[in-house]
Design an enzyme around this catalytic site. Structure first.
Site, mmCIF file in Angstrom:
data_model
loop_
_atom_site.group_PDB
_atom_site.id
_atom_site.type_symbol
_atom_site.label_atom_id
_atom_site.label_comp_id
_atom_site.label_asym_id
_atom_site.label_seq_id
_atom_site.Cartn_x
_atom_site.Cartn_y
_atom_site.Cartn_z
ATOM 1 N N ASP A 165 0.818 -1.210 0.000
ATOM 2 C CA ASP A 165 0.000 0.000 0.000
ATOM 3 C C ASP A 165 0.853 1.262 0.000
ATOM 4 O OD1 ASP A 165 -1.994 1.845 0.249
ATOM 5 O OD2 ASP A 165 -2.489 1.357 2.326
ATOM 6 N N ASP A 363 -1.073 5.963 -6.641
ATOM 7 C CA ASP A 363 -1.456 5.103 -5.517
ATOM 8 C C ASP A 363 -1.705 3.676 -6.007
ATOM 9 O OD1 ASP A 363 -2.282 4.449 -2.901
ATOM 10 O OD2 ASP A 363 -4.373 4.839 -3.380
#
Ligand SMILES: *[C@@H]1O[C@H](CO)[C@@H](O)[C@H](O)[C@H]1NC(C)=O
Ligand SMILES: *[C@@H]1O[C@H](CO)[C@@H](O)[C@H](O)[C@H]1NC(C)=O
Ligand SMILES: *[C@@H]1O[C@H](CO)[C@@H](O)[C@H](O)[C@H]1NC(C)=O
Length: 485
Positions: A165, A363
């Site tokens: 992440d 992201d």
């Protein structure tokens, strides 16, 4: 270009230690994929159209990736697909649910960016006092992440399936003893069973680097991360050896040992590994120990294929195109200077200031890229004009431009490219433009932020199959096409 030349050209400038080994592993890994290397031999002239067979857009129900990998890069697979070690447990979310959770994630990223300055000043204050108690750090909703890898934690190493992440700093796993743990696939990490485990004391520099930390009466460094969906992780900050890939360990890795954790209903991961620019993220810890700040990954084209993650300042693939990593409102995010979009070879008329207002981050966990309303409107109308031959289908959650390809075996889709400051142009493949729910509902895989001043996000639908290189030393991000299948 012969694929052999492409592969051997990659063994260039390694760094010392683990970074060099892992960097080389990253660069070597595309060579494992004969198909990818052969595909790279196609001309590099940007095409105006992609003609794709419908069946190639649909994921296979079986994992087509090689089970055993000789490479020392980490394997990366989609959390909810047949290659996922969690797959046998069932309970994958529907496409509509994935998109709804994606909006939760984007909302939490916006909240974090809005609150960035407040959080930083809190962290500075707490450094002066051992007793101040911070409110829980708001994290990103747990169930929104999409790509997992397997790491070994402790000595002997315990294999754990964790989410990667770029929106998180502190890594954490569920940890014995549990006050409250959710059921997970692998045995829990147990500090008592690891010969290299140690506590991180409260006053230590390691503890103070953790944003969500507070000191407990027992001098343990505690952390508390609450996600917007009420899932949370809560425990102590500890150290242990981290096995990143076959026979390469990072000793003294600092992470959260979660004794009190909860998460949503789907494919329960064992924890999250943080890859952002924060002080305790995994890339920051690898860089602090070995130098060569950076990492690279390739997210696979579909849940039935496999990508990779590797650390170290890597010699980039020869086809990589770089753009500057710029500063933005939230210092732990990776900001890029997106300035334009091309469709079918023509740049859309969007003033670059439209993108600059909110800035753009990249992201791993956001599925659908978010564009400023004016940019999205321009992209959508160009796309709709190009797709006039196809029947429309109803909207799917946040995706408002969908098509019904029932009855077609092939479809013709306009090419699209992202244009960054300095002219770097990254051509997306067909999958980078589409979100395929079913043949009868395939949608333009972009959405509007809904607001001209909010952050834009380059999501994972658009990143698939690119080697994405985070060259933190040179403050640049690179995209190499056809990095994985
Ligand atoms: C852990 O994973 C590695 C790499 O996938 C594998 O070689 C090893 O056998 C696994 N260890 C255990 C104890 O399952
Ligand atoms: C976190 O841990 C503390 C201390 O153990 C506990 O009092 C608190 O309720 C926990 N937070 C959550 C959200 O469960
Ligand atoms: C797609 O088109 C087929 C054939 O015309 C039709 O039967 C089906 O209901 C349509 N599905 C959607 C989601 O529009």
């Amino acid at each position: 270009m012969a694929s052999g030349a492409r592969c051997s050209a990659r063994h260039g400038h390694g760094r010392r230690g683990i970074a060099a080994v892992l960097a080389l592993a990253a660069l070597a890994s595309p060579c494992r994929h004969g198909a990818a290397a052969a595909a790279a031999a196609e001309g590099s002239e940007p095409k105006k159209w992609h003609v794709v067979s419908i069946s190639s857009l649909l994921p296979s129900t079986a994992c087509t990736a090689a089970k055993a990998s000789k490479s020392s890069a980490l394997r990366v697979v989609h959390r909810h697909g047949p290659c996922s070690p969690l797959h046998a447990r069932g309970d994958a979310p529907s496409h509509a649910e994935i998109l709804e959770r994606d909006q939760d994630r984007v909302d939490s990223i916006r909240r974090r960016i809005a609150g960035a300055s407040a959080i930083i000043s809190d962290a500075d204050r707490v450094a002066d006092s051992k007793t101040v108690s911070l409110p829980a750090r708001w994290g990103i909703p747990l169930d929104t992440t999409n790509y997992i890898t397997t790491v070994g934690l402790g000595t002997p190493p315990r294999n754990l399936s964790v989410e990667i992440d770029t929106g998180s700093d502190l890594s954490w796993v569920q940890c014995k003893p549990c006050a409250r743990c959710y059921e997970q696939q692998d045995p829990l990490y147990d500090p008592a069973q690891s010969s290299t485990h140690s506590a991180v004391p409260c006053g230590s520099r390691e503890c103070q680097k953790v944003e969500a930390q507070r000191c407990a009466a027992d001098d343990k460094c505690r952390y508390d991360i609450t996600y917007a969906d009420k899932s949370h992780t809560n425990g102590t900050v500890v150290r242990d050896a981290l096995t990143l890939a076959v026979s390469h360990a990072l000793p003294g890795f600092v992470f959260g040992c979660g004794h009190d954790n909860d998460m949503g209903p789907y494919d329960k991961i064992d924890g999250i590994f943080g890859l952002n620019r924060g002080k305790v993220s995994l890339p920051s810890q690898v860089a602090a120990r070995y130098g060569g700040a950076g990492f690279s990954y390739c997210l696979p084209s579909s849940p039935s294929a496999e990508g990779y993650l590797a650390f170290g300042g890597a010699a980039p693939p020869p086809n990589a195109q770089f753009t500057e990593m710029v500063n933005g409102a939230e210092p732990s995010s990776y900001y890029l200077d997106l300035v334009g979009i091309k469709v079918a070879g023509r740049e859309l008329e969007i003033p670059p200031a439209v993108f600059a207002a909110g800035g753009t981050i990249i992201d791993t966990g956001t599925v659908i890229s978010r564009l400023p309303p004016r940019a999205y409107a321009a992209l959508r109308s160009a796309f709709v004009r190009s797709m006039a031959a196809y029947r429309r289908a109803p909207a799917l959650s946040l995706l408002d431009t969908c098509y019904n390809f029932t009855g077609h075996t092939r479809v013709r889709i306009p090419s699209a490219a992202l244009v960054f400051a300095g002219g770097t142009t990254v051509s997306l493949n067909a999958r980078g433009l589409l979100f395929v729910s079913t043949v009868s509902q395939t949608c333009l895989g972009f959405a509007s932020t809904g607001d001209e001043t909010t952050v834009n996000i380059l999501g994972n639908t658009q990143q698939k199959t690119f080697t994405v290189i985070y060259d933190v030393d040179k403050k640049r991000i690179g995209f190499g096409a056809k990095g994985c299948n």
